[in-house]
Design an enzyme around this catalytic site. Structure first.
Site, PDB file in Angstrom:
ATOM      1  CE1 TYR A 190      45.363  23.474  40.594  1.00  0.00           C
ATOM      2  CE2 TYR A 190      43.561  23.178  39.045  1.00  0.00           C
ATOM      3  CZ  TYR A 190      44.175  22.877  40.247  1.00  0.00           C
ATOM      4  OH  TYR A 190      43.588  21.990  41.102  1.00  0.00           O
ATOM      5  NE  ARG A 243      41.977  12.150  44.914  1.00  0.00           N
ATOM      6  CZ  ARG A 243      41.758  13.003  43.913  1.00  0.00           C
ATOM      7  NH1 ARG A 243      42.053  12.687  42.664  1.00  0.00           N
ATOM      8  NH2 ARG A 243      41.271  14.209  44.166  1.00  0.00           N
ATOM      9  CE  LYS A 261      42.397  23.133  43.086  1.00  0.00           C
ATOM     10  NZ  LYS A 261      41.116  22.968  42.381  1.00  0.00           N
ATOM     11  CD  GLU A 333      42.215  21.085  45.616  1.00  0.00           C
ATOM     12  OE1 GLU A 333      41.959  20.478  44.549  1.00  0.00           O
ATOM     13  OE2 GLU A 333      41.458  21.915  46.132  1.00  0.00           O
ATOM     14  CG  ASP A 334      44.627  17.002  44.646  1.00  0.00           C
ATOM     15  OD1 ASP A 334      43.450  16.870  44.258  1.00  0.00           O
ATOM     16  OD2 ASP A 334      45.508  17.511  43.947  1.00  0.00           O
ATOM     17  CG  ASP A 356      38.094  22.503  44.112  1.00  0.00           C
ATOM     18  OD1 ASP A 356      36.993  23.029  43.863  1.00  0.00           O
ATOM     19  OD2 ASP A 356      39.022  22.462  43.286  1.00  0.00           O
ATOM     20  CG  ASP A 357      39.904  16.997  45.116  1.00  0.00           C
ATOM     21  OD1 ASP A 357      40.364  17.388  44.037  1.00  0.00           O
ATOM     22  OD2 ASP A 357      40.537  17.049  46.183  1.00  0.00           O
ATOM     23  CG  ASN A 498      42.243  17.682  35.457  1.00  0.00           C
ATOM     24  OD1 ASN A 498      42.165  17.939  34.262  1.00  0.00           O
ATOM     25  ND2 ASN A 498      41.435  18.222  36.351  1.00  0.00           N
TER      26      ASN A 498
END
Length: 642
Positions: A190, A243, A261, A333-334, A356-357, A498
């Site tokens: 990850y 993103r 993930k 996610e993202d 999650d973000d 990150n």
């Protein structure tokens, strides 16, 4: 027992070819035998044999009723539809797809392959003689061999590729290795390495992982979902690649994120691999480099937006619910800010969704702050927070801090928000900017004169906590850190962006510029820092602390909706796992070596809150939720084959 004309059994097979088998039966191709499953399950670990009087007698002696509640999930995951763990670990199972897997086929099946760990008896029973060297090596020795193999690579991306190759060859060995060396390998599978893997996904792409749903499949998404061989899906991680971490639009190459993930859902949270489904929604990309790259694996067109995008996502969400049911967890996610908030708001009342973000990051940061209070004193209401970054992560963290503070003090939410300030690309978010702000920033626009530089905001707001979620590297300058240290005896500095290259500051900079007084944590890992004879071990505010246990808690309780109180419960459970020994080292997060135990406690707390709120459907509620969570966890030890 079922006949070959019945497709319900074969639809749960591990190979898509099962459907053609059923199709042949439907078209009237007769067969002199029937397919019989000896295991009390419809998954691939049943035993497939020819129907005969002798075999019928054998079936009569097989257990048909499920064990008691605590036994039905023994190391097999919630609602053990996979069959193999309704038996104990020392009982035998049969590896099969449509027929018994054997010989060369068995060695090429990552779900059942054990490499040199096949016993002499198994080699005879499954036609493996001559296909393997004569030695038999236990799984523990294989783990030692593989960690040495991974360590020989100096380049992180090469280590990543070695781990992905292992996952495609031997699934159980992959997870065994990851669990036993989690602190070493987490940065490999990850963040930060997965970011580079996504950037170079086109050139390192060897075989597909997960489902790719593009604009070409509009109107056929349900059909695409049914192409996935596993039918009992419990967790989906989905991205549109716009993103990826702090790296921007990587389009279809963002698939590395869902794959990574879900590896952690299994390794850290114990969710069975076959219950996990990574998905990338490909609506194009605005990344010019990718559009001009002949190795790019996605649609070479500009991103779809507006109604076209919304219609595709709505079809996807509807198809998922239709195909997998109401209790499948969909983790966004993202996604870019404008879509992330809209999707979460639109579907949180009709689906089991989690971003999650926004929510995972918020929960793990809140846990760190709650733990940090034991080092600096006071409660959340006594502190003032300043964020650099007002996107998904920043506003999500800010909102969860406000909710927890309101819960602790019984103060109105609007009142506690006044202690939380955000800085975006245009400076401090203040009331005079309210008309031009995006809707998710407006709650954080307070009365104050405009401030454009971060260091000026620090000097004027005088925060006790500085949190970076900007995705912009080295923005916590020496001037900023020194300003925080001049205001606070123990400044709390969280550099969360990150991958490592995008972190607002390094651990060394935070400790050095604060004269060793900072309480520091980051999104990506940093090595220990020695300053004036003292060694500081930086914490990592990694979402992997939260989402695996959070997801397990939702699954094992049969929760149908995510409520904010479940996130607060997860944060409090994580904070409670930080020991006095950790505090003595300046850590505000526990070590990852105990992550499965931590995940079990988080899952238990989340499930308990779900039962309290009436959101859980698995009844009756287990008496000991921690023990129940541990019993639900997948274990990657090899099984013995008949």
């Amino acid at each position: 027992m079922i006949s070959s004309s019945s497709c319900s059994f074969l639809s749960n097979s591990a190979v898509a070819g099962s459907r053609s088998f059923c199709g042949g039966a439907r078209k009237g191709h007769s067969s002199p035998f029937r397919v019989v499953c000896l295991a009390p399950s419809n998954d691939r670990n049943g035993s497939v044999v020819l129907d005969s009087p002798a075999k019928k007698e054998q079936i009569r002696n097989e257990p048909t009723s499920p064990p008691a509640e605590e036994e039905t999930v023994s190391s097999g995951g919630p609602q053990d539809v996979y069959g193999e763990d309704k038996a104990t670990e020392d009982q035998f199972v049969t590896p099969w797809n449509v027929s018994v897997a054997s010989g060369y086929t068995l060695l090429r099946d990552p779900h059942f392959n054990k490499g040199l760990a096949f016993t002499e008896k198994e080699r005879d029973a499954h036609y493996l003689r001559g296909l393997l060297p004569p030695t038999v090596i236990p799984q523990e020795t294989q783990v030692k061999k593989m960690i040495q193999h991974v360590r020989q690579y100096q380049v992180p991306l090469q280590k990543y590729m070695a781990m992905m190759d292992l996952q495609e060859r031997n699934e159980r060995l992959f997870y065994k290795l990851l669990i036993e060396h989690v602190e070493e390998l987490l940065p490999v599978v990850y963040t930060p390495t997965v970011g580079e893997a996504c950037q170079k996904y086109g050139s390192i792409f060897m075989r597909p992982q997960g489902l790719y749903i593009s604009l070409k499949e509009k109107g056929r998404i349900l059909e695409v979902l049914r192409n996935w061989p596993e039918k009992n899906i419990q967790v989906i991680v989905v991205t549109d690649g716009e993103r990826i971490l702090g790296l921007g639009d990587l389009g279809c190459q963002g698939m590395g994120i869902p794959v990574g993930k879900l590896s952690l859902y299994t390794a850290l949270g114990g969710v069975r691999p076959s219950a996990c489904l990574p998905i990338t929604i490909d609506v194009g990309t605005n990344n010019e480099n990718l559009l001009n790259d002949e190795l790019y694996i996605g649609l070479k067109q500009r991103r779809a937006t507006g109604q076209e995008y919304a219609e595709l996502m709505h079809e996807f969400m509807s198809a998922v619910k239709q195909n997998y049911g109401e209790k499948v967890l969909i983790q966004f996610e993202d996604f870019a800010n404008h879509n992330a908030f809209d999707l979460l708001e639109k579907y949180r009342s009709t689906h089991l969704v989690f971003n999650d973000d926004i929510q995972g990051t918020a929960s793990v940061v809140l846990a760190g702050l709650v733990a940090a209070l034991k080092l600096v004193g006071g409660n959340l209401a006594d502190h003032r927070f300043l964020f650099l970054g007002a996107g998904e992560a920043g506003t999500g963290i800010a909102e969860l801090i406000a909710l927890e503070t309101s819960k602790q003090t019984n103060a109105p939410l609007d009142e506690v928000r006044k202690n939380i300030w955000l800085v975006d690309s245009k400076g401090l978010i203040v009331s005079s900017r309210k008309e031009s702000l995006q809707h998710f920033k407006k709650p954080w626009a307070h009365d104050h004169e405009p401030v454009h530089r971060l260091v000026d905001a620090v000097n004027k707001i005088k925060p006790t906590v500085l949190i970076g979620t900007s995705g912009q590297g080295r923005t916590f300058t020496k001037e900023v850190i020194e300003a925080m240290a001049s205001i606070n005896e123990k400044p709390i500095i969280l550099s969360l962006s990150n991958p490592t290259s995008q972190s607002e500051c390094t651990a060394e900079e935070a400790y050095k510029w604060s004269q060793g007084r900072a309480i520091f944590a980051s999104g990506s890992p940093f090595p220990p820092v020695e300053y004036e004879g003292k060694v500081f071990v930086p914490g990592q505010a990694n979402n992997a602390y939260i989402f695996p246990g959070f997801g397990l808690g939702l699954i094992m309780s049969g929760t149908i909706r995510v409520h904010d109180d479940l996130l607060l419960a997860a944060s409090e459970a994580l904070a409670a796992q930080v020991s006095e020994e950790n505090f003595e080292k300046g850590l505000i997060y526990p070590p990852f070596t105990n992550i499965r135990k931590i995940s079990a406690h988080i899952a238990a707390s989340v499930a308990a809150k779900a039962y309290e709120l009436g959101l859980a459907t698995r009844l009756p509620q287990p008496k000991d939720l921690v023990k129940f969570a541990e019993s639900c966890m997948y274990t990657p030890a090899y099984r013995s084959y008949r």
